[in-house]
Design an enzyme around this catalytic site. Sequence first.
Site, mmCIF file in Angstrom:
data_model
loop_
_atom_site.group_PDB
_atom_site.id
_atom_site.type_symbol
_atom_site.label_atom_id
_atom_site.label_comp_id
_atom_site.label_asym_id
_atom_site.label_seq_id
_atom_site.Cartn_x
_atom_site.Cartn_y
_atom_site.Cartn_z
ATOM 1 N N CYS A 95 -25.908 -10.262 49.785
ATOM 2 C CA CYS A 95 -26.936 -9.308 50.189
ATOM 3 C C CYS A 95 -26.867 -8.194 49.155
ATOM 4 O O CYS A 95 -25.928 -7.394 49.169
ATOM 5 C CB CYS A 95 -26.685 -8.753 51.586
ATOM 6 S SG CYS A 95 -27.874 -7.470 52.017
ATOM 7 N N CYS A 108 -27.432 -4.411 50.922
ATOM 8 C CA CYS A 108 -26.440 -3.823 51.824
ATOM 9 C C CYS A 108 -25.428 -4.898 52.192
ATOM 10 O O CYS A 108 -24.683 -5.346 51.346
ATOM 11 C CB CYS A 108 -27.105 -3.193 53.038
ATOM 12 S SG CYS A 108 -28.396 -4.182 53.802
ATOM 13 N N SER A 109 -25.418 -5.295 53.435
ATOM 14 C CA SER A 109 -24.472 -6.340 53.817
ATOM 15 C C SER A 109 -25.059 -7.222 54.908
ATOM 16 O O SER A 109 -24.370 -7.568 55.864
ATOM 17 C CB SER A 109 -23.149 -5.719 54.268
ATOM 18 O OG SER A 109 -23.381 -4.815 55.312
ATOM 19 N N CYS A 110 -26.323 -7.580 54.774
ATOM 20 C CA CYS A 110 -26.922 -8.520 55.725
ATOM 21 C C CYS A 110 -26.140 -9.828 55.664
ATOM 22 O O CYS A 110 -25.769 -10.284 54.585
ATOM 23 C CB CYS A 110 -28.391 -8.766 55.388
ATOM 24 S SG CYS A 110 -29.398 -7.290 55.557
#
Lengths: 194, 128
Positions: free
Chosen positions: A102, A105-107
């Site tokens: 991702c 961000c941190s999906c």
Amino acid sequence: MSDAGDSEREPSIRAEALEALLIERGLLTTADVDAVVEQYNERIGPLNGARVVARAWSDPAYRARLLEDGTAAIAELGFGGAQTDKLVVVPNTTTVHNLVVCTLCSCYPWAVLGLPPRWYKDPAYRSRAVREPRALLREFGLVLADHVEIRVWDSSAEVRYLVLPERPAPLAGLDEAALVAHVTRDAMIGVARP
Amino acid sequence: MNEALDGVLAPPLENGEAVFEAPWQGRVFGMAQALAAAGVFSWDDFRARLIVELAGRAPDGDGAFEYYAHFQRALERTLRELDVIPGGLLAARAAVLAARAADHDHAGHAHPHSHPHDHDHDHDHDHA
């Protein structure tokens, strides 16, 4: 539960307050807590994903449904629930290796893998997965032959990706339950092979 | 896992249940394990209070959110009763943090049940 009273803040605020106080008193560190959470998520969080992969390895019809509509196929196993995100499952082959990142961000395919590992949120991973995936994978210990194409999938709030690894040949005789133990979180992100 | 929680005390791991439905659940779980490992309290000290908390839970409300809400209360209670973190201190710090949150763009999100799931964009504290 009635937790809206003046005396009781919402759980996330209370947890943050408690952690801050404990750290200030030298009773624990953020890293201590991270380590427990990470260990827990590594071992238990990705179990849902491992069940999905083991089913796909064992049942060609399920595999076809999983690749056609990942969200619906994991729901068959009871995963996903209230989470409305779209899950796309990308299969590795002898000539294609998939890697999930991702970049913004941190999906993460949370419903099947639990919480993301710390390195997944790391800016270096997020940028290098796109810029130099082959070198990055080598650092994870995964050396791919030159003829293997690497496809990088950038997750978003709308679409999450899960890698369907190839079933290793030596596991051919195992039943679905036994296969689950061989599917790792890292293989489903694409930084390892089972 | 460092410390065992069996039977009725077990976290919701089975049946495809997500482990942590929100980051705070992982934090309270991690704090309890880390504190016990560091000897701040014994696991039995915590476990006894968790039993009491879980005994009061509604029969049909045993998802992860409910479980960790009880877990959190048990942890707070353990630290309060062992005089590690007085309850008033925790409440005061939480009030400070809540006031800060209201100053940010999260005003109006003060309902614990409104976001029980994944916060992909949990940027509220990460970018110090």
